[in-house]
Design a protein around this motif. Structure first.
Motif, short mmCIF file in Angstrom:
data_model
loop_
_atom_site.label_atom_id
_atom_site.label_comp_id
_atom_site.label_asym_id
_atom_site.label_seq_id
_atom_site.Cartn_x
_atom_site.Cartn_y
_atom_site.Cartn_z
N MET A 135 0.83 -1.20 0.00
CA MET A 135 0.00 0.00 0.00
C MET A 135 0.86 1.25 0.00
SD MET A 135 -1.11 0.11 4.03
CE MET A 135 -1.37 1.86 4.08
N ARG A 136 0.23 2.36 -0.35
CA ARG A 136 0.91 3.64 -0.21
C ARG A 136 0.95 3.96 1.28
NH1 ARG A 136 0.17 9.23 -3.55
NH2 ARG A 136 1.50 10.48 -2.19
N ALA A 137 2.12 4.34 1.74
CA ALA A 137 2.29 4.67 3.16
C ALA A 137 1.68 6.03 3.46
CB ALA A 137 3.77 4.66 3.52
N HIS A 138 1.28 6.21 4.70
CA HIS A 138 0.72 7.45 5.20
C HIS A 138 1.72 8.05 6.19
CE1 HIS A 138 -3.06 6.45 3.30
NE2 HIS A 138 -2.98 5.25 3.85
N PRO A 139 1.57 9.32 6.55
CA PRO A 139 2.52 9.93 7.50
C PRO A 139 2.69 9.12 8.79
CG PRO A 139 1.23 11.65 6.47
CD PRO A 139 0.64 10.32 6.01
N GLU A 140 1.66 8.42 9.22
CA GLU A 140 1.81 7.62 10.44
C GLU A 140 2.77 6.43 10.25
OE1 GLU A 140 -2.33 6.41 8.76
OE2 GLU A 140 -1.23 8.27 9.04
N HIS A 141 3.14 6.13 9.00
CA HIS A 141 4.11 5.06 8.72
C HIS A 141 5.54 5.60 8.64
CE1 HIS A 141 0.39 3.23 6.78
NE2 HIS A 141 0.70 2.42 7.78
N ASP A 142 5.72 6.89 8.82
CA ASP A 142 7.05 7.48 8.65
C ASP A 142 8.11 6.83 9.55
OD1 ASP A 142 6.03 9.13 6.71
OD2 ASP A 142 6.28 11.00 7.85
N GLY A 143 7.73 6.44 10.74
CA GLY A 143 8.68 5.77 11.63
C GLY A 143 9.19 4.47 11.04
N ILE A 144 8.33 3.73 10.36
CA ILE A 144 8.73 2.48 9.70
C ILE A 144 9.69 2.78 8.56
CG2 ILE A 144 7.90 0.53 8.30
CD1 ILE A 144 5.22 0.78 9.93
N ILE A 145 9.35 3.80 7.76
CA ILE A 145 10.22 4.17 6.64
C ILE A 145 11.60 4.57 7.16
CG2 ILE A 145 10.51 5.77 4.69
CD1 ILE A 145 8.11 3.75 4.42
N ALA A 172 19.84 11.36 13.18
CA ALA A 172 19.56 10.80 11.85
C ALA A 172 18.07 10.51 11.66
CB ALA A 172 20.38 9.54 11.63
N ARG A 173 17.45 9.92 12.64
CA ARG A 173 16.02 9.58 12.53
C ARG A 173 15.18 10.85 12.33
NH1 ARG A 173 13.39 5.06 13.31
NH2 ARG A 173 11.20 5.10 13.84
N ASP A 174 15.46 11.89 13.09
CA ASP A 174 14.72 13.15 12.94
C ASP A 174 14.94 13.76 11.55
OD1 ASP A 174 13.71 12.98 15.53
OD2 ASP A 174 15.38 14.14 16.37
N ILE A 175 16.16 13.65 11.04
CA ILE A 175 16.46 14.16 9.70
C ILE A 175 15.62 13.43 8.66
CG2 ILE A 175 18.25 14.24 7.92
CD1 ILE A 175 20.25 14.75 10.27
N ILE A 176 15.52 12.13 8.79
CA ILE A 176 14.71 11.33 7.85
C ILE A 176 13.24 11.74 7.94
CG2 ILE A 176 13.93 9.00 7.25
CD1 ILE A 176 16.65 8.04 8.59
N LEU A 177 12.73 11.85 9.15
CA LEU A 177 11.32 12.21 9.32
C LEU A 177 11.03 13.59 8.73
CD1 LEU A 177 10.78 10.84 12.95
CD2 LEU A 177 10.04 9.79 10.78
N ASP A 178 11.95 14.53 8.90
CA ASP A 178 11.77 15.86 8.32
C ASP A 178 11.85 15.80 6.80
OD1 ASP A 178 11.47 18.76 8.70
OD2 ASP A 178 13.49 18.86 7.85
N PHE A 179 12.76 15.00 6.28
CA PHE A 179 12.90 14.83 4.83
C PHE A 179 11.60 14.31 4.23
CE2 PHE A 179 14.07 12.48 1.02
CZ PHE A 179 14.97 13.33 0.39
N LEU A 180 10.97 13.36 4.90
CA LEU A 180 9.70 12.81 4.42
C LEU A 180 8.62 13.89 4.41
CD1 LEU A 180 9.82 9.40 6.31
CD2 LEU A 180 9.99 9.72 3.83
N LYS A 181 8.54 14.65 5.49
CA LYS A 181 7.51 15.70 5.61
C LYS A 181 7.70 16.77 4.52
CE LYS A 181 5.61 18.98 8.94
NZ LYS A 181 5.73 19.53 10.29
N VAL A 182 8.89 17.28 4.39
CA VAL A 182 9.18 18.31 3.39
C VAL A 182 8.97 17.74 1.98
CG1 VAL A 182 10.99 19.77 2.40
CG2 VAL A 182 10.71 19.62 4.89
N GLY A 183 9.44 16.53 1.77
CA GLY A 183 9.30 15.91 0.46
C GLY A 183 7.85 15.75 0.02
#
Length: 171
Positions: free
Chosen positions: A11-21, A43-54
Motif C-alpha cells: 500500500m501507499r504509506a501514510h505519514p503515520e508510517h514514517d517511523g517504519i520508513i 539521523a532519525r529526525d532528519i529522515i522524518l523531516d525529509f519525508l515531511k518536506v518531500g
C-alpha cells in the motif's frame, strides 16, 4: 516470520508510517556495515523531516508491504532536484528518484521489492516524470535491470583518493 503461502499487502504509506520508513532506511545503512558512530545523532529526525518536506514540495510518496501487521518492505520516491540548471522543458526531462528500497531479509526473493518499486515508478509516472533514477547496491542490480533500469555513466571522485593522488604527484 515469513509465510510464503500468505499474500502480502502492499500500500501507499501514510505519514503515520514514517517511523517504519525511517527504520528501514537506517537498516539499509546498517546492512552496508556503516558504523553507527558515522551516522548523525539525530539521523532519525532528519529522515522524518525529509519525508515531511518531500511530501509538501517534491511529490514524495512511500510504499510499504505488510505481512499481517509486520512491515516487511518499503520504498520511497520523489521528484528529483538537479545540481545544475535545468533548461529542458519538463515534458522532455522530468526526473524521479527512488530511494530506500528495503526488504526484510526473511522476505527477499518473494517479489516484495519488485512490487513496491513498480508502485513507486507508477507514482512518478503519474507526476509527469520522463525517467527514474536510483542508486543500487550490487545485490539490487539484477532486480532493477529486470525492470528496465539501465546502468549509466555517472562517475564519482572520493576526496580521500584525490588526496592520495595529489600526495603521490608531489613526491
Amino acid at each position: 516470520m515469513a509465510n510464503p503461502s500468505q499474500p502480502l499487502e502492499s500500500m501507499r504509506a501514510h505519514p503515520e508510517h514514517d517511523g517504519i520508513i525511517a527504520t528501514h532506511y537506517l537498516a539499509i545503512w546498517e546492512s552496508y556495515e556503516t558504523p553507527s558512530e558515522n551516522l548523525l545523532p539525530n539521523a532519525r529526525d532528519i529522515i522524518l523531516d525529509f519525508l515531511k518536506v518531500g511530501r509538501a514540495q517534491f511529490a514524495l510518496a512511500s510504499f510499504i508491504a505488510f505481512d499481517g501487521n509486520a512491515p516487511v518492505g518499503s520504498v520511497s520516491c520523489r521528484l528529483n532536484t538537479k545540481s545544475y540548471p535545468v533548461v529542458l522543458k519538463p515534458q522532455y526531462s522530468k526526473e524521479g528518484y527512488l530511494w530506500s528500497v528495503f526488504t526484510d531479509p526473511a522476505y527477499r526473493g518473494r517479489g516484495v521489492a519488485r512490487k513496491l518499486v513498480g508502485m513507486a515508478v507508477e507514482h512518478l509516472e503519474k507526476h509527469g516524470c520522463t525517467s527514474v533514477v536510483l542508486h543500487s547496491s550490487q545485490a539490487g542490480r539484477p532486480l532493477y535491470a529486470g525492470m528496465g533500469f539501465e546502468l549509466t555513466t555517472e562517475m564519482r571522485l572520493k576526496f580521500e583518493a584525490a588526496l592520495a593522488l595529489s600526495t603521490q604527484a608531489a613526491d
